[in-house]
Design a protein around this motif. Structure first.
Motif, short mmCIF file in Angstrom:
data_model
loop_
_atom_site.label_atom_id
_atom_site.label_comp_id
_atom_site.label_asym_id
_atom_site.label_seq_id
_atom_site.Cartn_x
_atom_site.Cartn_y
_atom_site.Cartn_z
N VAL A 58 0.84 -8.69 3.50
CA VAL A 58 -0.01 -7.82 2.68
C VAL A 58 0.79 -7.28 1.51
CG1 VAL A 58 -1.39 -5.71 2.67
CG2 VAL A 58 -1.46 -7.23 4.65
N VAL A 59 2.03 -6.88 1.77
CA VAL A 59 2.98 -6.53 0.71
C VAL A 59 4.22 -7.39 0.90
CG1 VAL A 59 2.19 -4.18 0.26
CG2 VAL A 59 3.77 -4.59 2.14
N HIS A 60 4.98 -7.56 -0.15
CA HIS A 60 6.19 -8.39 -0.12
C HIS A 60 5.87 -9.86 0.16
CE1 HIS A 60 8.93 -4.93 -0.32
NE2 HIS A 60 8.06 -4.32 0.46
N ALA A 61 4.72 -10.34 -0.29
CA ALA A 61 4.32 -11.72 -0.02
C ALA A 61 5.20 -12.72 -0.75
CB ALA A 61 2.86 -11.93 -0.40
N ARG A 62 5.61 -12.37 -1.96
CA ARG A 62 6.35 -13.30 -2.81
C ARG A 62 7.85 -13.07 -2.64
NH1 ARG A 62 5.79 -17.82 -6.17
NH2 ARG A 62 7.33 -17.73 -7.82
N GLY A 63 8.56 -14.06 -2.09
CA GLY A 63 9.96 -13.81 -1.85
C GLY A 63 10.81 -15.06 -1.75
N ALA A 64 12.11 -14.84 -1.65
CA ALA A 64 13.11 -15.90 -1.48
C ALA A 64 14.20 -15.34 -0.58
CB ALA A 64 13.69 -16.34 -2.82
N ALA A 65 14.95 -16.22 0.08
CA ALA A 65 15.92 -15.74 1.06
C ALA A 65 17.11 -16.68 1.15
CB ALA A 65 15.27 -15.60 2.44
N ALA A 66 18.17 -16.17 1.77
CA ALA A 66 19.37 -16.98 1.99
C ALA A 66 20.14 -16.40 3.17
CB ALA A 66 20.25 -17.01 0.75
N TYR A 67 20.93 -17.26 3.81
CA TYR A 67 21.83 -16.83 4.87
C TYR A 67 23.16 -16.40 4.26
CZ TYR A 67 18.62 -19.15 8.11
OH TYR A 67 17.52 -19.52 8.83
N GLY A 68 23.88 -15.56 5.00
CA GLY A 68 25.16 -15.12 4.48
C GLY A 68 26.03 -14.52 5.55
N THR A 69 27.04 -13.78 5.09
CA THR A 69 28.02 -13.18 5.98
C THR A 69 28.31 -11.76 5.54
OG1 THR A 69 29.06 -15.35 6.28
CG2 THR A 69 30.33 -13.42 6.95
N THR A 152 -4.21 0.96 -4.29
CA THR A 152 -4.24 1.19 -5.73
C THR A 152 -3.48 0.12 -6.49
OG1 THR A 152 -2.23 2.58 -5.93
CG2 THR A 152 -4.28 3.67 -5.26
N GLN A 153 -2.50 -0.51 -5.83
CA GLN A 153 -1.68 -1.53 -6.48
C GLN A 153 -2.30 -2.92 -6.38
OE1 GLN A 153 1.34 -0.29 -8.00
NE2 GLN A 153 0.15 1.52 -7.43
N LYS A 154 -3.17 -3.11 -5.42
CA LYS A 154 -3.82 -4.40 -5.21
C LYS A 154 -5.10 -4.51 -6.04
CE LYS A 154 -1.07 -6.32 -2.07
NZ LYS A 154 -0.50 -7.68 -2.20
N ARG A 155 -5.86 -5.53 -5.77
CA ARG A 155 -7.05 -5.80 -6.58
C ARG A 155 -8.19 -4.84 -6.23
NH1 ARG A 155 -6.34 -10.68 -9.18
NH2 ARG A 155 -4.58 -11.92 -8.38
N ASP A 156 -8.85 -4.35 -7.25
CA ASP A 156 -9.97 -3.42 -7.09
C ASP A 156 -11.13 -4.13 -6.37
OD1 ASP A 156 -11.32 -0.78 -8.25
OD2 ASP A 156 -12.76 -2.42 -8.47
N PRO A 157 -11.80 -3.44 -5.43
CA PRO A 157 -12.87 -4.12 -4.68
C PRO A 157 -14.05 -4.55 -5.53
CG PRO A 157 -12.81 -1.77 -4.18
CD PRO A 157 -11.58 -2.07 -4.95
N TYR A 158 -14.23 -3.96 -6.72
CA TYR A 158 -15.34 -4.36 -7.59
C TYR A 158 -14.90 -5.37 -8.64
CZ TYR A 158 -18.86 -4.18 -11.26
OH TYR A 158 -19.79 -4.52 -12.21
N THR A 159 -13.78 -5.07 -9.35
CA THR A 159 -13.40 -5.95 -10.46
C THR A 159 -12.57 -7.14 -10.00
OG1 THR A 159 -11.30 -4.79 -10.92
CG2 THR A 159 -13.31 -3.92 -11.97
N GLY A 160 -11.92 -7.03 -8.84
CA GLY A 160 -11.05 -8.11 -8.39
C GLY A 160 -9.74 -8.18 -9.13
N SER A 161 -9.39 -7.15 -9.90
CA SER A 161 -8.14 -7.10 -10.66
C SER A 161 -7.43 -5.78 -10.37
CB SER A 161 -8.41 -7.19 -12.17
OG SER A 161 -9.13 -8.38 -12.49
N GLN A 162 -6.12 -5.75 -10.65
CA GLN A 162 -5.44 -4.46 -10.60
C GLN A 162 -5.94 -3.60 -11.75
OE1 GLN A 162 -1.35 -3.62 -11.99
NE2 GLN A 162 -0.84 -3.15 -9.84
N GLU A 163 -6.25 -2.34 -11.45
CA GLU A 163 -6.84 -1.46 -12.45
C GLU A 163 -5.92 -0.28 -12.74
OE1 GLU A 163 -9.47 -2.05 -14.18
OE2 GLU A 163 -10.08 -3.85 -13.07
N ALA A 164 -5.65 -0.05 -14.03
CA ALA A 164 -4.81 1.08 -14.43
C ALA A 164 -5.41 2.40 -13.95
CB ALA A 164 -4.64 1.09 -15.95
#
Length: 490
Positions: A58-69, A152-164
């Motif tokens: 729902v949040v943090h959908a877009r990401g990348a990752a790597a293994y490390g030490t 408030t950060q996701k898409r508006d239920p009426y417009t389908g867009s993020q709204e200022a």
């Protein structure tokens, strides 16, 4: 620890292992005739294809990752009994996932948004997850407001867009967000890459030592590559040219052996100092000023191996702030308390009730011994062993030693209480401090970025309320922002 790839030589088979005679043409009733239901290879492939995706985060959908030490460089045994932090030079395998917050899986990397910094330590006492961001603070201080904020950060239920209107209506009515919004619209709001940002645990956590003494701790991961950011104009161009810019940069840097690293620091507060500290030390919208609790260097984190399969290791990876190890525990931070439940619940829904069994999520340096059985993804690991405790058949048993120490000092009755207010707790003081720390050029870009977004709201009172919060943080801040918004709104 590299996972073994499946054998790729030999005949192609069905999922059941039967050889495939023809993978180019489906079976039909004669040349040009309709397709037959008996073509089980066709049905198997289409059915599997329809199910290849799981619900995105729902949040943090877009990401990348790597293994490390992670390498410990300082003796911290006076503060914690965690074994992976027990000896200078000790190394622990890690997995770090970076992400944007508001965008969906197909959004661009170079956007103005906080960046997730979710770090898994594969320790000998189990996995320890530190789930933070690239900012030391957050927009809200109580988890009960999190769904409202994200809506408030996701898409508006009426417009389908993020709204200022939605964004600034909520922020204006939630003045506690002023500090984080000042961070977000400053230069660090759009990092140039995942390698060029700092990470923070953000929350306050408990460390406890062998003697049972309690300390409150904040984590800082300072990039050794240096901070590097994009201007709004640079980010807009890059998002169009290469939406995968951050993911590509991280992967290619590791492929060429240019391993990114971070210097790991902590701030330590003795437990008996928390009650009288000038800020509520468990308020996620506040930092601990460094002059009060100077950062102490304790280690180095290096990323040195890319995942072999993005879906298996990045999409199906799970992180939960409830994954503690002995010597580390939670604090009374109300946002953290909510996340202790919400993250695990999200993973059980999104990936499956046995998501912890997947290779990327299971412990590496020890073995998970539980009585949780069956359900989706269950791999039969327990065989015929008894599934209850206590039992007299040699099953796992409790240790009688909690991972963390009890938190004392709570005597009031139950109820929906606001967080305690300390001597300098306001929603605006640290936002003003941050503004005054900026150079004149940084302030100019901050004003320009904020004004560009606030000017898009449709109602004057929403814009005025938003500007009023920044005016309370710093008079010059509010005055310049008001003028900039008025100029853009005509």
């Amino acid at each position: 620890m590299t996972q073994e790839a499946h054998v790729t030589q030999g005949p192609l088979t069905t999922e059941a292992g039967a050889p495939v005679a023809d993978n180019q043409n489906s079976e039909t009733a004669g040349v040009g005739g309709p397709v037959l239901v008996q073509d089980q290879l066709l049905l198997e492939k289409l059915a599997h294809f329809n199910r290849e995706r799981i619900p995105e985060r729902v949040v943090h959908a877009r990401g990348a990752a790597a293994y490390g030490t992670f390498t410990l460089t300082r003796d911290v045994s006076r503060w914690t009994r965690a074994k992976f932090l027990s000896e200078v030079g000790k190394q622990t395998e890690t997995f770090l996932r970076f992400s944007t917050v508001a965008g969906n899986l197909g959004s661009a990397d170079a956007v103005r948004d906080p960046r997730g910094f979710a770090l898994k330590f594969y320790t000998e006492e189990g996995n320890y997850d530190l789930v933070g961001n690239n900012t030391p603070v957050f927009f809200i201080k109580d988890a009960i407001k999190f769904p409202d904020f994200i809506h408030t950060q996701k898409r508006d239920p009426y417009t389908g867009s993020q709204e200022a209107d939605n964004v600034w209506d909520f922020w204006g009515l939630s003045p506690e967000s002023t500090h984080q919004v000042t961070w977000l619209f400053g230069d660090r709001g759009i990092p140039a890459s995942y390698r060029h940002l700092n990470g923070y645990g953000s929350h306050t956590y408990q460390w406890n030592n062998e003697a049972g003494e309690v300390f409150w701790v904040k984590y800082h991961f300072k990039t050794d590559q240096g901070i590097k950011n994009l201007t709004t104009e640079e980010a807009v161009r890059l998002s169009g040219v290469d939406p995968d810019s951050h993911q590509r940069d991280l992967r290619e840097a590791i492929e060429r052996g240019d391993f990114p690293s971070w210097t790991v620091q902590i701030q330590v507060m003795p437990a008996d100092e928390a009650a009288d500290y000038r800020f509520n030390p468990f308020d996620l919208t506040k930092v601990w000023p460094h002059e009060d609790y100077p950062p102490i260097e304790i280690g180095r984190l290096e990323l040195n191996r890319n995942p072999e399969n993005v879906f298996a290791e990045v999409e199906q990876s799970i992180f939960s702030p409830a994954h503690f190890v002995p010597g580390i525990g939670p604090s009374p931070d109300k946002m953290l308390q909510g996340r202790l439940f919400a993250y695990g619940d999200a993973h059980r829904y999104r990936v499956g009730v046995n998501a912890d069994h997947l290779p990327v999520n299971r412990p590496r340096a020890t073995e998970a011994r539980t009585h949780s059985r069956d359900g989706s993804l269950y791999d039969g690991r327990h065989g015929g062993a008894k599934n209850y405790e206590p039992n007299s058949f040699g099953g796992p048993f409790q240790t009688d030693r909690p991972l963390w120490q009890p938190t004392a000092g709570f005597t009031a009755g139950t109820g929906s209480h606001e967080a305690p207010v300390h001597s300098e707790d306001t929603d605006f003081v640290q936002a003003g401090d941050l503004y005054r720390l900026m150079s004149e050029d940084e302030r100019g870009r901050l004003i320009e970025n904020l004004a560009g977004f606030i000017s898009k709201v449709s109602r004057d009172e929403i814009a005025e309320r938003a500007i009023a919060n920044f005016r309370q943080a710093d008079g010059d801040f509010g005055k310049r922002l008001e003028a900039a918004v008025q100029a853009l709104r005509g």
